[in-house]
Write an enzyme that holds these catalytic residues in place. Sequence first.
Site, PDB file in Angstrom:
ATOM      1  N   ASP A 170     -64.163 -64.987 -60.598  1.00  0.00           N
ATOM      2  CA  ASP A 170     -63.943 -64.529 -61.964  1.00  0.00           C
ATOM      3  C   ASP A 170     -64.709 -63.215 -62.005  1.00  0.00           C
ATOM      4  OD1 ASP A 170     -64.304 -63.827 -64.653  1.00  0.00           O
ATOM      5  OD2 ASP A 170     -63.889 -65.883 -65.259  1.00  0.00           O
ATOM      6  N   HIS A 171     -64.007 -62.104 -61.891  1.00  0.00           N
ATOM      7  CA  HIS A 171     -64.732 -60.861 -61.607  1.00  0.00           C
ATOM      8  C   HIS A 171     -65.649 -60.441 -62.758  1.00  0.00           C
ATOM      9  CE1 HIS A 171     -61.565 -58.775 -63.886  1.00  0.00           C
ATOM     10  NE2 HIS A 171     -62.359 -57.734 -63.941  1.00  0.00           N
ATOM     11  N   HIS A 233     -62.208 -65.247 -68.056  1.00  0.00           N
ATOM     12  CA  HIS A 233     -63.259 -64.298 -68.433  1.00  0.00           C
ATOM     13  C   HIS A 233     -63.910 -64.656 -69.775  1.00  0.00           C
ATOM     14  CE1 HIS A 233     -61.351 -62.329 -65.208  1.00  0.00           C
ATOM     15  NE2 HIS A 233     -60.498 -61.586 -65.877  1.00  0.00           N
TER      16      HIS A 233
HETATM   17  C1  BG6 Z   1     -57.810 -59.257 -65.019  1.00  0.00           C
HETATM   18  C2  BG6 Z   1     -56.554 -59.454 -65.817  1.00  0.00           C
HETATM   19  O1  BG6 Z   1     -58.354 -60.476 -64.625  1.00  0.00           O
HETATM   20  O2  BG6 Z   1     -58.758 -58.563 -65.818  1.00  0.00           O
HETATM   21  C3  BG6 Z   1     -55.990 -58.133 -66.314  1.00  0.00           C
HETATM   22  O3  BG6 Z   1     -55.587 -60.112 -65.016  1.00  0.00           O
HETATM   23  C4  BG6 Z   1     -57.057 -57.362 -67.060  1.00  0.00           C
HETATM   24  O4  BG6 Z   1     -54.865 -58.340 -67.154  1.00  0.00           O
HETATM   25  C5  BG6 Z   1     -58.338 -57.278 -66.240  1.00  0.00           C
HETATM   26  O5  BG6 Z   1     -56.549 -56.068 -67.336  1.00  0.00           O
HETATM   27  C6  BG6 Z   1     -59.457 -56.668 -67.035  1.00  0.00           C
HETATM   28  O6  BG6 Z   1     -60.539 -56.417 -66.189  1.00  0.00           O
HETATM   29  P1  BG6 Z   1     -61.587 -55.262 -66.508  1.00  0.00           P
HETATM   30  O7  BG6 Z   1     -62.606 -55.385 -65.436  1.00  0.00           O
HETATM   31  O8  BG6 Z   1     -60.826 -53.964 -66.492  1.00  0.00           O
HETATM   32  O9  BG6 Z   1     -62.119 -55.550 -67.881  1.00  0.00           O
END
Ligand code: BG6
Length: 478
Positions: A170-171, A233
């Site tokens: 979950d980045h 997230h």
């Molecule tokens: C991803 C989603 O996990 O997270 C995308 O699949 C989204 O739809 C993205 O745009 C958002 O990540 P960040 O790091 O740009 O907030």
Amino acid sequence: MIFGASGDLTHKKLMPALYSLMLRRLLPAKFAVVGVARTDGDDDSFRNDMKAAVQRYARDEFREDVWGDLAQSMHYVATDFADDGGENTLQELLTRCDEERGLGGNRVYYLAVPPPAFPTIVEALGKRRSAEGWTRLIVEKPFGHDLASARELNHLLWKHFDEQEIFRIDHYLGKETVQNMNALRFSNGIFEPIWNRQFIDHVQITVAESIGIEARAGYYERAGAIRDIFQNHLLQLLALTAMEPPIDFTAESVRNEKVKVLKALHTPGPKSVVRGQYGRGFIEGEEVVGYREEEGVAPDSMTETFVAAKLYVDNWRWADTPFYVRMGKRLARRETTIAIQFKRAPHPPFGETASEGLRPNVLLVHVQPDEGVSLAIGAKVPGQGMQIRTVHMDFLYGGAFRTGMPEAYERLILDTMLGDGTLFTRADEVEEQWLLVDAIVAAWQRDRPSFPNYAAGTWGPPSADDLLHRDGRSWRRH
Ligand code: BG6
């Protein structure tokens, strides 16, 4: 080994992250990257392709010498993993890498492929586990489509890997500001005593994006905002905000606390979750099309691009304290924030008029952009008489620290090599997250909102505002 080496994620995130790690000399000396994908290619074409990706997407300036060090460790194997003999080619390459580079059989497998490809790859990897060294498997999202498919996937992984060897991405957990939530709560003595229902009126979590679905209609049509952002997230941000202090910062302790929050989480009913879909509108002055007009999207699509919800965490710390959350695409601007809204001062000693411009204290964690933390407090307006107004005490990462912010993937890839799962989601967390999502999605089957119901470039449908107005509250002003 990166499965899905010709995909978007490898170009935009994984290879730029490896480059930044190499630049900082954080990669081990004994190291090789093997890209695996169905697309035809060889070591040279892979290196050229990735060089262009790093030049375009890396956060650091491009240096030929650093790239040279990384590129000489890179290989490519084109295979569909079915019966084209690719498995054997891969095995031979790995054995050669082990011999030439002294890798000792240590492996990190990164599954950056669409979920239908998981079973074939996982089975193949399981059959050929290296007898020496350690093995770690990184699994990209989406981790299942609902609880049943997530469980099935967990069982598939457990057939060949121990839970400690599985790193579910979950980045958001790799973002500096998300990790700072732990630092803020657990390295400062002043917050913990007031971090509860007695002092906090409610919490607002916003994950707003101004981008649309880009070229991902195929995926997004099936996912929608609830599976794309809420299930992972958003719920992780909530869990970190609400969890009890862990006894230490090991993977088990932190995840034990998070899962307790997820188990206690519920929505009070269908009216507490609203969904939206964007129509035409303007983003930064540019006209953009509505969701149903995006390429690859059905003209009568009922996929939601926005969700807002009121959630409760049923435990002693949080009972009756609402957590309002909202997330969506094509909103007015990109902003991820966690706002802890405290109760009003119990008595206005200066009189109502003196405090007209005063709002309750808010501790605002800016996850992105403008990373930092700010505290809204009341202060006297200079001059005769007594007038109180809200002002902000700000901590900005950019000002306080001179180093740049690492990308989430740098941290997560490095942690996997180190075997530290603290910033990854455990099986039980993922399953609890799906349990809540499944209940919401089931309730949605009963009605059909009229989409689109918000214009691109706004803050979502009016029903999202009503959700808070009903409780005598409103979304934080922007
Ligand atoms: C991803 C989603 O996990 O997270 C995308 O699949 C989204 O739809 C993205 O745009 C958002 O990540 P960040 O790091 O740009 O907030």
